[in-house]
Write an enzyme that holds these catalytic residues in place. Structure first.
Site: not given
Length: 371
Positions: A136, A263, A300
């Site tokens: 990620c 994040h 995400h």
């Protein structure tokens, strides 16, 4: 050495870059019913989908190619006349195409799992295209590599991309770690339920800091850490190390950071860890940054997440407005003392920190300021 950001293009469930930022400012979310897989079997009922009306197989390639093409056009660069490298960050590569093959679809040549063919077709004349599969934070690691290429003189410009498309394999993984399906991503909320996937692609163009062409923002530095703390659980010290690395590389003091595009995955472990790292590095260093996050609105986006945050950061710098953390209603206890953006805020940041953290402790933190 710092670099100049001369173009930034997005595709999220909310639209392109301007459309995504406008939606964020109004607090709108792009969440919808899950469109891929069987919700009851996956234990996932919602997602943040990008639908271009075509097959899911090789959707990531289409999206990243579109962003790359638009970014090069915006930057006004011709790779056939300038030594230019492309880096593509991703978590899943073309896993959706492999899943389609497993259920009767066409065979997938190994090289199509990467994005070289798609990006070269969209942007002729590139010296090289490299896919970086790094969970990620892949887009953030690609940014760091781009800065190195420019500093070393190995490229005159770098096209940095990030992309991931929702896959049933990843949906099955996130469904296994929650008791009941997550209905929305709620970053930094005390009642957060977990993460959901968001389709996304992004492309930015970096040039050396002394390039005279107009720029959207200046990339001060990107800091990295690979702490290998755990397969999935984050490490506060590993995240903090990436933050300190960015500050050291950029020659900046923690007190100068006045906005964090976090994040913010809305998960049990990540949000408290990120809060504590911000407290240890920035707050302890004299900062009192405003904190926002976008995954409550976009989901995400995995390999694209770092570049989505970067695009939002440069728009905050230009607009003097910071969007709220969509989905945040009651801040988590570990966030006590941090200033979360709960409404759209008129704010003129000077130095913005963009966070991106991945499985296995691959962390990337980018500092960005006005050009």
């Amino acid at each position: 050495m710092p670099a100049r950001l001369t173009a930034s293009e997005l595709r999220t469930c909310l639209g392109d870059g301007p459309q995504t930022f406008a939606a964020l400012l109004t607090g709108r979310s792009g969440i919808g019913a899950l469109r891929h897989g069987e919700p009851s079997a996956l234990n996932v009922t919602h997602g943040y989908h990008l639908d271009d009306g075509a097959a899911r197989a090789f959707a990531a390639s289409r999206w990243v190619a579109d962003c790359a093409r638009r970014a090069i056009a915006t930057a006004g660069l011709d790779p056939r006349r300038r030594r230019m490298v492309a880096l593509v960050g991703t978590g899943l590569r073309e896993l959706a195409a492999v899943e389609a093959y497993a259920t009767g679809g066409p065979a997938v040549p190994a090289h199509r799992l990467h994005f070289g063919d798609a990006v070269r077709a969209a942007v002729p004349g590139l010296s090289e295209v490299v896919t970086v599969s790094n969970a990620c934070s892949a887009g953030g690691h690609a940014l760091a590599l781009a800065e190195d290429l420019l500093t070393l003189g190995d490229a005159e410009a770098v096209l940095v991309c990030g992309v991931d498309a929702t896959t049933e394999s990843m949906l099955a993984m996130i469904g296994r770690v929650v008791d009941r399906p997550t209905d929305a991503v709620r970053p930094f909320d005390a009642d957060r339920q977990g993460v959901l996937l968001g389709d996304g692609a992004a492309a930015v163009v970096l040039v050396p800091d002394d390039d005279p062409r107009p720029a959207l923002a200046r990339i001060v530095a990107t800091g990295l850490s690979c702490d290998a703390h755990h397969e999935t659980a984050p490490s506060v010290s590993g995240i903090a190390r990436a933050m300190r690395d960015a500050l050291t590389r950029g020659g900046r003091n923690p007190s100068e950071v006045d906005l964090v595009v976090a994040h913010g995955t809305g998960t049990a472990l990540n949000d408290p860890a990120e809060c504590e790292a911000i407290r240890q590095v920035l707050v302890a260093g004299g900062a009192d940054p405003l904190v926002t996050a976008v995954k409550g609105a976009t989901g995400h986006t995995s390999g694209a997440a770092a570049l989505v945050n970067l695009d939002v950061a440069q728009r905050c710098l230009a607009a003097g407005r910071v969007p709220p953390v969509v989905g945040l209603r009651r801040p988590l206890p570990e966030g006590t003392g941090l200033r979360f953006a709960t409404t759209t805020t008129g704010y003129a940041p000077r130095l913005v920190q963009c966070d991106a953290f991945g499985f296995g402790g691959v962390n990337a933190v980018t500092l960005v300021e006005a050009p």
